[in-house]
Design a protein around this motif. Structure first.
Motif, PDB file in Angstrom:
ATOM      1  N   SER A  16      -5.696  44.544  -9.634  1.00  0.00           N
ATOM      2  CA  SER A  16      -6.634  44.378  -8.517  1.00  0.00           C
ATOM      3  C   SER A  16      -5.905  43.959  -7.248  1.00  0.00           C
ATOM      4  O   SER A  16      -6.178  44.471  -6.160  1.00  0.00           O
ATOM      5  CB  SER A  16      -7.729  43.367  -8.864  1.00  0.00           C
ATOM      6  OG  SER A  16      -7.204  42.076  -9.054  1.00  0.00           O
ATOM      7  N   PHE A  47     -15.197  43.527  -9.504  1.00  0.00           N
ATOM      8  CA  PHE A  47     -13.956  43.552 -10.272  1.00  0.00           C
ATOM      9  C   PHE A  47     -12.747  43.238  -9.381  1.00  0.00           C
ATOM     10  O   PHE A  47     -11.636  43.696  -9.631  1.00  0.00           O
ATOM     11  CB  PHE A  47     -13.791  44.908 -10.964  1.00  0.00           C
ATOM     12  CG  PHE A  47     -14.918  45.220 -11.908  1.00  0.00           C
ATOM     13  CD1 PHE A  47     -15.067  44.514 -13.090  1.00  0.00           C
ATOM     14  CD2 PHE A  47     -15.849  46.205 -11.602  1.00  0.00           C
ATOM     15  CE1 PHE A  47     -16.118  44.774 -13.960  1.00  0.00           C
ATOM     16  CE2 PHE A  47     -16.899  46.476 -12.468  1.00  0.00           C
ATOM     17  CZ  PHE A  47     -17.035  45.760 -13.643  1.00  0.00           C
ATOM     18  N   SER A  49     -11.959  44.263  -6.502  1.00  0.00           N
ATOM     19  CA  SER A  49     -11.352  45.442  -5.884  1.00  0.00           C
ATOM     20  C   SER A  49     -11.182  45.309  -4.382  1.00  0.00           C
ATOM     21  O   SER A  49     -10.443  46.095  -3.768  1.00  0.00           O
ATOM     22  CB  SER A  49     -12.191  46.677  -6.198  1.00  0.00           C
ATOM     23  OG  SER A  49     -13.536  46.480  -5.779  1.00  0.00           O
ATOM     24  N   PHE A  92     -20.074  51.274 -10.632  1.00  0.00           N
ATOM     25  CA  PHE A  92     -19.796  51.768 -11.978  1.00  0.00           C
ATOM     26  C   PHE A  92     -19.832  53.288 -11.931  1.00  0.00           C
ATOM     27  O   PHE A  92     -20.738  53.866 -11.320  1.00  0.00           O
ATOM     28  CB  PHE A  92     -20.841  51.285 -12.993  1.00  0.00           C
ATOM     29  CG  PHE A  92     -20.821  49.804 -13.245  1.00  0.00           C
ATOM     30  CD1 PHE A  92     -20.065  49.268 -14.279  1.00  0.00           C
ATOM     31  CD2 PHE A  92     -21.570  48.941 -12.460  1.00  0.00           C
ATOM     32  CE1 PHE A  92     -20.056  47.903 -14.523  1.00  0.00           C
ATOM     33  CE2 PHE A  92     -21.573  47.574 -12.696  1.00  0.00           C
ATOM     34  CZ  PHE A  92     -20.801  47.047 -13.731  1.00  0.00           C
ATOM     35  N   ALA A 127     -15.256  51.908 -10.939  1.00  0.00           N
ATOM     36  CA  ALA A 127     -14.851  51.213 -12.156  1.00  0.00           C
ATOM     37  C   ALA A 127     -15.279  52.014 -13.376  1.00  0.00           C
ATOM     38  O   ALA A 127     -16.393  52.536 -13.429  1.00  0.00           O
ATOM     39  CB  ALA A 127     -15.478  49.820 -12.196  1.00  0.00           C
ATOM     40  N   LYS A 183     -11.867  48.558 -15.727  1.00  0.00           N
ATOM     41  CA  LYS A 183     -12.227  47.154 -15.552  1.00  0.00           C
ATOM     42  C   LYS A 183     -11.304  46.220 -16.334  1.00  0.00           C
ATOM     43  O   LYS A 183     -10.918  45.151 -15.848  1.00  0.00           O
ATOM     44  CB  LYS A 183     -13.664  46.920 -16.026  1.00  0.00           C
ATOM     45  CG  LYS A 183     -14.688  47.948 -15.593  1.00  0.00           C
ATOM     46  CD  LYS A 183     -16.020  47.697 -16.290  1.00  0.00           C
ATOM     47  CE  LYS A 183     -17.032  48.772 -16.010  1.00  0.00           C
ATOM     48  NZ  LYS A 183     -16.854  49.942 -16.890  1.00  0.00           N
TER      49      LYS A 183
END
Length: 341
Positions: A16, A47, A49, A92, A127, A183
């Motif tokens: 990340s 997540f 990002s 997602f 993700a 993830k």
């Protein structure tokens, strides 16, 4: 005696942090680069990002958007055609269906349908993957879905080094790029990553070329081709197999579009045995494409072929059931052993 200069310590980053570092550099270099998505500003991405980007670049360039993938992905396509370089995050990958018209009928096709008069230099980050019990609408990978549809480049990093280099390349590319991060590899506190994705990463910007697979482990007996999380599971299986004298070569595809079949075929020419591992569904997916390419070009060299993938069922919520359908190192190990029977 002259004093010795201290040796530079090679820093390691999570995946990340490596992604964010690349994005921040490109945003500093080009004011036309901006990031938009759900929970990417104040929250920093669910997540991690985009962690820290809003603090540096503000809300004008790191934008939280309403929960309407159709609206903001359509806006990103328009911004890209107008000369900007948007990065749009689909929280997602499972949510792609909400905005499939914007993704495939606009983002992927508009350069072709305009006769090349417009380009769509945007990055769609998303993700992917299961292993944390978030059920059927939050746990798919769907690499094959995007790779199957012409007009988009598709990249899937498995390490921090690749994550940074591929992100630099994606943002600079004049074509739409789908950047799919797993993830489980991001290195966030509440979802521990396996050993492997946290790697040394140079401070300076660099690119990892699209269409260039990486041989993560050399071997002579069996070729294992995979990507994302399962690179690390394949390496784990390879270490176990080595104890029994089975020497496994592990190839990380890194990108699906363009696809580096040359590296795969060269390895098959040496080993004669192929195992393809994927967290996507078995039917009509990456495993089938790799096996078909091998059969077309290296059929005479192939002694055995195995596919390891998710069966064609929705991803279960219950942990024992999810563990059953998502391949692990033991599944890969068993497939490699079958190629030698």
């Amino acid at each position: 005696m002259a004093q010795q200069e201290p040796q530079a310590v090679e820093r390691e980053l999570t995946m990340s942090r490596a992604m964010v570092e690349a994005i921040a550099h490109e945003m500093r270099e080009d004011d036309e680069v901006f990031y938009m998505g759900e929970d990417v500003a104040d929250y920093g991405g669910i997540f991690d990002s985009t962690e820290g980007l809003r603090e540096e670049f503000g809300y004008d360039r790191v934008m939280d958007v309403p929960i309407s993938e159709t609206a903001y992905l359509g806006a990103a396509v328009g911004a890209a055609q107008a000369g900007m370089r948007p990065i749009a995050e689909l929280m997602f990958v499972d949510f792609f269906g909400v905005a499939m018209d914007q993704i495939y009928n606009q983002m992927a096709k508009n350069t072709y349908m305009s006769g090349g008069s417009v380009s769509v230099p945007m990055v769609l980050t998303t993700a992917v993957g299961g292993t944390y019990n978030d059920a059927a609408q939050h746990s798919q990978t769907l690499y094959g879905t995007f790779a199957h549809l012409p007009g988009m480049k598709v990249v899937v990093p498995s390490t921090a080094y690749d994550a940074k280099g591929l992100m630099h390349n994606a943002i600079r590319d004049d074509d739409p790029v789908v950047y799919m991060f797993h993830k489980r590899l991001m290195g966030i506190g509440w979802m521990p990553a396996p050993d492997g994705p946290k790697t040394p990463v140079p401070d300076e910007p660099y690119t990892v070329p699209f269409g260039s697979a990486d041989v993560k482990r050399e071997g002579t007996d069996v070729t294992v081709v995979t990507l994302g999380l399962h690179v690390h599971r394949a390496l784990e299986a390879a270490e176990t197999l080595a104890e029994d004298g089975i020497d496994v070569e592990v190839i990380d595809l890194r990108t699906l579009v363009p696809l580096d079949t040359e590296t795969v075929l060269e390895s098959i020419g040496e080993t004669g045995r192929l195992v393809v591992v994927d967290e996507d569904y078995r039917s009509f997916g990456v495993t089938g494409e790799i096996v078909a390419s091998a059969a077309e070009e290296r059929l005479a060299d192939l002694e055995a072929v195995e596919r390891v993938a998710v069966p064609d069922v929705p991803l279960p919520y219950a942990r024992p059931m999810e563990d059953e359908v998502i391949p692990d190192a033991e599944d890969i190990e068993a497939a490699v052993r079958r190629t030698r029977e």
